[in-house]
Scaffold this motif. Structure first.
Motif, PDB file in Angstrom:
ATOM      1  N   ALA A   1      -5.234   0.935  -6.300  1.00 25.11           N
ATOM      2  CA  ALA A   1      -4.631   2.082  -5.601  1.00 25.11           C
ATOM      3  C   ALA A   1      -4.394   3.265  -6.524  1.00 25.11           C
ATOM      4  CB  ALA A   1      -3.313   1.655  -4.958  1.00 25.11           C
ATOM      5  N   GLY A   2      -4.604   3.062  -7.818  1.00 25.51           N
ATOM      6  CA  GLY A   2      -4.374   4.154  -8.770  1.00 25.51           C
ATOM      7  C   GLY A   2      -2.902   4.439  -9.024  1.00 25.51           C
ATOM      8  N   THR A   3      -2.041   3.441  -8.791  1.00 23.18           N
ATOM      9  CA  THR A   3      -0.605   3.622  -9.021  1.00 23.18           C
ATOM     10  C   THR A   3      -0.340   3.824 -10.508  1.00 23.18           C
ATOM     11  OG1 THR A   3      -0.201   2.148  -7.159  1.00 23.18           O
ATOM     12  CG2 THR A   3       1.668   2.619  -8.614  1.00 23.18           C
ATOM     13  N   PRO A   4       0.463   4.818 -10.874  1.00 19.55           N
ATOM     14  CA  PRO A   4       0.725   5.072 -12.303  1.00 19.55           C
ATOM     15  C   PRO A   4       1.274   3.837 -12.998  1.00 19.55           C
ATOM     16  CG  PRO A   4       1.623   6.851 -10.947  1.00 19.55           C
ATOM     17  CD  PRO A   4       1.176   5.777 -10.006  1.00 19.55           C
ATOM     18  N   GLU A   5       0.942   3.691 -14.284  1.00 18.63           N
ATOM     19  CA  GLU A   5       1.421   2.557 -15.069  1.00 18.63           C
ATOM     20  C   GLU A   5       2.940   2.541 -15.191  1.00 18.63           C
ATOM     21  OE1 GLU A   5      -0.041  -0.091 -16.423  1.00 18.63           O
ATOM     22  OE2 GLU A   5      -1.965   0.459 -15.543  1.00 18.63           O
TER      23      GLU A   5
ATOM     24  N   ALA B   1       0.824  -1.200   0.000  1.00 20.88           N
ATOM     25  CA  ALA B   1       0.000   0.000   0.000  1.00 20.88           C
ATOM     26  C   ALA B   1       0.864   1.257   0.000  1.00 20.88           C
ATOM     27  CB  ALA B   1      -0.935  -0.003   1.209  1.00 20.88           C
ATOM     28  N   ALA B   2       1.935   1.253   0.798  1.00 24.93           N
ATOM     29  CA  ALA B   2       2.820   2.412   0.850  1.00 24.93           C
ATOM     30  C   ALA B   2       3.572   2.587  -0.456  1.00 24.93           C
ATOM     31  CB  ALA B   2       3.804   2.251   2.012  1.00 24.93           C
ATOM     32  N   ALA B   3       4.072   1.479  -1.028  1.00 25.62           N
ATOM     33  CA  ALA B   3       4.792   1.555  -2.294  1.00 25.62           C
ATOM     34  C   ALA B   3       3.870   2.006  -3.421  1.00 25.62           C
ATOM     35  CB  ALA B   3       5.422   0.203  -2.626  1.00 25.62           C
ATOM     36  N   ALA B   4       2.629   1.558  -3.386  1.00 21.75           N
ATOM     37  CA  ALA B   4       1.668   1.956  -4.417  1.00 21.75           C
ATOM     38  C   ALA B   4       1.455   3.465  -4.400  1.00 21.75           C
ATOM     39  CB  ALA B   4       0.343   1.223  -4.200  1.00 21.75           C
ATOM     40  N   THR B   5       1.462   4.044  -3.218  1.00 25.39           N
ATOM     41  CA  THR B   5       1.285   5.493  -3.096  1.00 25.39           C
ATOM     42  C   THR B   5       2.542   6.246  -3.500  1.00 25.39           C
ATOM     43  OG1 THR B   5      -0.280   5.149  -1.279  1.00 25.39           O
ATOM     44  CG2 THR B   5       0.708   7.327  -1.474  1.00 25.39           C
ATOM     45  N   ALA B   6       3.702   5.711  -3.131  1.00 28.80           N
ATOM     46  CA  ALA B   6       4.962   6.386  -3.439  1.00 28.80           C
ATOM     47  C   ALA B   6       5.305   6.314  -4.920  1.00 28.80           C
ATOM     48  CB  ALA B   6       6.090   5.780  -2.609  1.00 28.80           C
ATOM     49  N   ALA B   7       4.880   5.237  -5.593  1.00 27.07           N
ATOM     50  CA  ALA B   7       5.072   5.049  -7.031  1.00 27.07           C
ATOM     51  C   ALA B   7       6.540   5.095  -7.460  1.00 27.07           C
ATOM     52  CB  ALA B   7       4.258   6.064  -7.825  1.00 27.07           C
TER      53      ALA B   7
END
Length: 296
Positions: free
Chosen positions: A115-119, A84-90
């Motif tokens: 999480a909406g993490t950029p592609e 979850a944290a990595a998904a936000t940090a991208a």
């Protein structure tokens, strides 16, 4: 699919619990840095490591270095919070440990999408279990599903040795079948692949030998456990001046008007085919990218 022309010669692990190491990662000449939340972090430091790594990735400042975050497995007490944290940090890459089944990657991909993490944030798989060795092609084939974001493999040779009881020998004969199976699976799916670490920090000659062996096997680079390993590793995985010069000669021969339509040519007494010209173009492109990076 085609492998990337981005250099990934040196891939350095940095413990996420060490704030000074995270700061130093912004200045080292490694092509990639792995901000580690897993093996390099003690259980009682997992939470602070996650917070520090998340803040470091969001703050940026890593320049041309590719930033990986290695999370803990989702079957651990820390994995879900790490992801979850990595998904936000991208970061550039989320490195997933102990992947043994393509379903692991589909689950990660779905969580990143939710999480909406950029592609632009890709997923690499740690290949470090006996089951992964037996399913290497099936795991690599997951790259055909864009939702998995799979872009590369990292060999986890320490875990592999532990679980298989394979002995550490010069040349790594017990591991060669697994290394080559993973490499072939990666290449069949256009993935890059980094070799495992070399543990003997004081054995400079052994480290250089293993870097050269990994390069000759076809790996893109090697994972590292100390900044002192970066220079020799970069040197081993960089095309030599002689290789670049020969590659340019081959390219020029096939680009000549009289070579159009020919599948093979004699160049300086050697028979070369068009596939050699394709290989030569990659050598020249990688060398140019490395030169530009070092000049930046």
């Amino acid at each position: 699919m085609a492998t990337s022309l981005r250099p990934r010669r040196s891939v350095l692990y940095m413990p996420g619990s060490n704030a000074r190491a995270l700061e130093k990662a912004r200045t080292l000449p490694a092509d990639c840095v792995i901000l580690d939340l897993e093996d390099a972090v003690a259980p009682d430091a997992k939470d602070i490591a996650r917070d520090q790594v998340t803040a470091a990735v969001k703050a940026g400042g890593f320049g041309l270095r590719e930033v990986f975050v290695r999370i803990n497995g989702l079957d651990t007490p820390w994995g879900a919070a790490d992801l979850a944290a990595a998904a936000t940090a991208a970061p550039d890459v989320i490195l997933v440990p102990k992947v043994s089944d393509p379903e692991d990657l589909r689950r990660i991909g779905a969580m990143l999408a939710d999480a909406g993490t950029p592609e632009t944030t890709r997923v690499w798989a740690m290949m470090e279990t006996p089951r992964a060795m037996l399913a290497a092609l099936e795991i690599a084939d997951a790259a055909h599903d864009p939702a998995t974001r799979l872009a590369g493999f990292v060999m986890g040779t320490n875990d592999l040795a532990k679980d298989t009881r394979a002995r550490w020998l010069p040349g790594r004969a017990p591991m060669l079948p697994w290394l080559m199976a993973c490499l072939a699976a990666a290449r069949a799916n256009g993935l890059d692949i980094a070799d495992g670490v070399y543990n003997a920090l004081s054995d400079d000659d052994g480290f250089k030998r293993e870097c050269n062996e990994a390069r000759d096997l076809g790996f893109d680079g090697k994972t590292l456990i100390h900044p002192n390993q970066i220079g020799p590793c970069n040197a081993a995985f960089s095309p030599t001046a002689e290789e670049v010069a020969w590659s340019r000669t081959v390219i020029a021969a096939f680009d000549a008007p009289e070579a159009q339509g020919k599948g093979a040519l004699q160049v300086e007494g050697k028979m070369v085919e068009r596939l050699h010209a394709e290989m030569a173009r990659r050598v020249v492109a990688i060398a140019a990218t490395i030169a530009a990076r070092e000049a930046a």
